[in-house]
Write an enzyme that holds these catalytic residues in place. Structure first.
Site, short mmCIF file in Angstrom:
data_model
loop_
_atom_site.label_atom_id
_atom_site.label_comp_id
_atom_site.label_asym_id
_atom_site.label_seq_id
_atom_site.Cartn_x
_atom_site.Cartn_y
_atom_site.Cartn_z
N HIS A 217 0.81 -1.23 0.00
CA HIS A 217 0.00 0.00 0.00
C HIS A 217 0.83 1.26 0.00
CE1 HIS A 217 1.07 -0.24 4.24
NE2 HIS A 217 0.78 1.04 4.32
C1 UD1 Z 1 -1.03 5.26 6.96
C2 UD1 Z 1 0.36 5.52 7.55
C3 UD1 Z 1 1.27 4.35 7.19
C4 UD1 Z 1 0.67 3.02 7.61
C5 UD1 Z 1 -0.73 2.89 7.00
C6 UD1 Z 1 -1.38 1.60 7.44
C7 UD1 Z 1 1.05 7.90 7.61
C8 UD1 Z 1 1.94 8.90 7.01
N1 UD1 Z 1 0.98 6.71 6.97
O1 UD1 Z 1 -0.90 5.28 5.55
O2 UD1 Z 1 2.51 4.52 7.87
O3 UD1 Z 1 1.49 1.96 7.15
O4 UD1 Z 1 -1.50 4.01 7.43
O5 UD1 Z 1 -2.65 1.48 6.91
O6 UD1 Z 1 0.43 8.17 8.60
N2 UD1 Z 1 -8.64 5.30 3.61
C9 UD1 Z 1 -9.88 4.73 3.68
N3 UD1 Z 1 -10.36 4.35 4.90
C10 UD1 Z 1 -9.66 4.53 6.05
C11 UD1 Z 1 -8.39 5.13 5.96
C12 UD1 Z 1 -7.89 5.50 4.74
O7 UD1 Z 1 -10.57 4.55 2.69
O8 UD1 Z 1 -10.15 4.15 7.13
C13 UD1 Z 1 -8.12 5.67 2.27
C14 UD1 Z 1 -8.38 7.12 1.99
O9 UD1 Z 1 -8.69 7.24 0.65
C15 UD1 Z 1 -7.04 7.77 2.26
C16 UD1 Z 1 -6.05 6.66 1.89
O10 UD1 Z 1 -6.71 5.46 2.25
O11 UD1 Z 1 -6.83 8.93 1.53
C17 UD1 Z 1 -4.75 6.78 2.61
O12 UD1 Z 1 -4.97 6.86 4.03
P1 UD1 Z 1 -3.93 7.63 5.00
O13 UD1 Z 1 -4.28 7.42 6.42
O14 UD1 Z 1 -3.76 9.02 4.55
O15 UD1 Z 1 -2.55 6.93 4.74
P2 UD1 Z 1 -2.19 5.38 4.59
O16 UD1 Z 1 -1.70 5.20 3.20
O17 UD1 Z 1 -3.28 4.50 5.11
#
Ligand code: UD1
Length: 375
Positions: A217
């Site tokens: 991811h």
């Molecule tokens: C975050 C962490 C990463 C960790 C990962 C585990 C940071 C910088 N990164 O990255 O270290 O390995 O979490 O999952 O904090 N989204 C959903 N539902 C959710 C959460 C996210 O649909 O409950 C989607 C959204 O479109 C969002 C994207 O996932 O924009 C990315 O989510 P985000 O929390 O910004 O970063 P991760 O890539 O999950």
């Protein structure tokens, strides 16, 4: 003593669970749990609270998705209100997500002592948002709670004085040790039929040690078509025909596959699963022939379980999990040639569990003692 601890995203939850339990044993401590809400889907958040018996957060900041600046900025604004109202003695943060960094800055500006669980990890890769979060957090922390001796050395090299560092071990392994018995009872076939996405064409019969699990991811792997397309080509044409390949898919990875037109190819060749709960993921890891992953936590779990692990990154902040340090993981980046060579190698190797020093299931108690000692 009053402690505010902070969680925001999925990898934080398995680290906070044993800490909450250990704090509950200490009657002199009042504990307030704050969830920033960076992860909000039931499967990315609430499911872990239920499965790991984490108490409901006392405060939920409901930050949600957004750019890094939006997430960090909104978290700081909301968390500042909590710290001003509660006036804790400590703010305790875990890991390296945006919530970790945002709340660390707030704590220091409010003159509250800051402790960081999982301090001292360094990938040296400043393009990773997590590395920025680690550096900021560790620079600000009053108490740096490290998972291994390499992290101690990293901090010493950055000039952190020894009296601020406590080597406590890896708190995620507390969770693994307390939950592996429950995970072992899960039946593989029912897990797959329960969690496979309805779009799947392949829902294979699994047996121990004859399937591979992948997770992917990170922006460095999924955000550009030039990187993602060859990876998918390799996985679908060279791994999946050999043994069932399971991919519990992160929402961000799914979005990118759809954007680049790779979704159909994946659905036809790989068994896609929902984002899994803690026990299901642990169960798959316990039975897999190999793991392919860009997750930090899985590298550590593979190390203790001994699952051969191809780490789809060029660097790692967790070198203690690598083969050269006795662990189960090999760094293969995102070059198909490197992945192919390592893949051939692990097909002929077997499970080799290893337990780094103090990854013994008792890290949370050591952390509580360290907080009392440094109060
Ligand atoms: C975050 C962490 C990463 C960790 C990962 C585990 C940071 C910088 N990164 O990255 O270290 O390995 O979490 O999952 O904090 N989204 C959903 N539902 C959710 C959460 C996210 O649909 O409950 C989607 C959204 O479109 C969002 C994207 O996932 O924009 C990315 O989510 P985000 O929390 O910004 O970063 P991760 O890539 O999950």
């Amino acid at each position: 003593m009053k402690i505010i601890s902070v969680v925001g995203a999925r990898p934080n939850f398995m680290k906070i669970a044993p800490f909450c339990r250990a704090l509950a044993q200490e009657k002199s401590i009042e504990h307030i749990l704050v969830h920033t809400g960076q992860h909000y889907d039931v499967r990315m958040s609430e499911a872990f609270f239920t499965a790991l018996n984490i108490p409901n957060p006392d405060v939920h900041l409901n930050i949600g998705s957004g750019s890094h600046a939006e997430q960090v900025g909104k978290t700081m604004i909301e968390f500042e209100k909590v710290v001003k109202a509660e006036k804790p003695d400590w703010v305790v943060v875990v890991g390296d997500v945006n919530a970790t960094c945002a709340c660390s800055i707030v704590a220091k500006k409010e003159h509250v002592r800051l402790a960081h669980i999982e301090a001292g990890l360094r990938s040296g890769d400043m393009t990773m948002p997590e590395e920025v979060n680690r550096l900021v957090t560790d620079r600000l922390a009053d108490l740096l709670l490290t998972p291994d001796r390499i992290s101690n050395a990293n901090l010493a090299a950055e000039g952190v004085s020894a009296d601020r560092i406590e080597f406590v071990g890896n708190i995620m392994i507390d969770t693994l040790e307390s939950q592996r018995g429950k995970a072992a009872q899960i039946d593989l076939s029912s897990l797959i039929s329960r969690e496979a996405l309805s779009e799947n064409i392949l829902v294979p019969q699994l047996s121990e040690n004859n399937f591979a699990v992948m997770t992917m991811h990170r922006p460095s792997n999924v955000d550009s078509m030039e990187t993602l397309a060859p990876l998918i080509e390799f996985l679908t044409t060279e791994v999946a025909p050999n043994m069932p390949l399971l991919w519990p898919i992160h929402p961000r990875a799914r979005k990118q596959l759809e954007l680049f037109g790779l979704w159909d190819k994946v659905v036809k060749n790989i068994t896609l699963l929902n984002p899994l709960g803690y026990h299901d993921m642990l169960r798959l890891n316990m039975g897999a022939k190999l793991m392919l992953t860009d997750s930090g936590g899985l590298q550590e779990e593979c190390c203790v379980l001994g699952t051969p692990c191809l780490t789809l990154r060029w660097n790692t902040e967790r070198p203690v999990t690598l083969r050269e340090h006795g662990g189960a993981s090999m760094l293969v980046g995102n070059s198909v040639e490197k992945i192919r060579a390592a893949y051939q190698d692990v097909l002929n190797s077997s499970r080799a569990p290893r337990r780094p020093e103090l990854w013994d299931g008792h890290t949370a108690e050591r952390i509580v003692s360290a907080l009392l000692k440094h109060a």
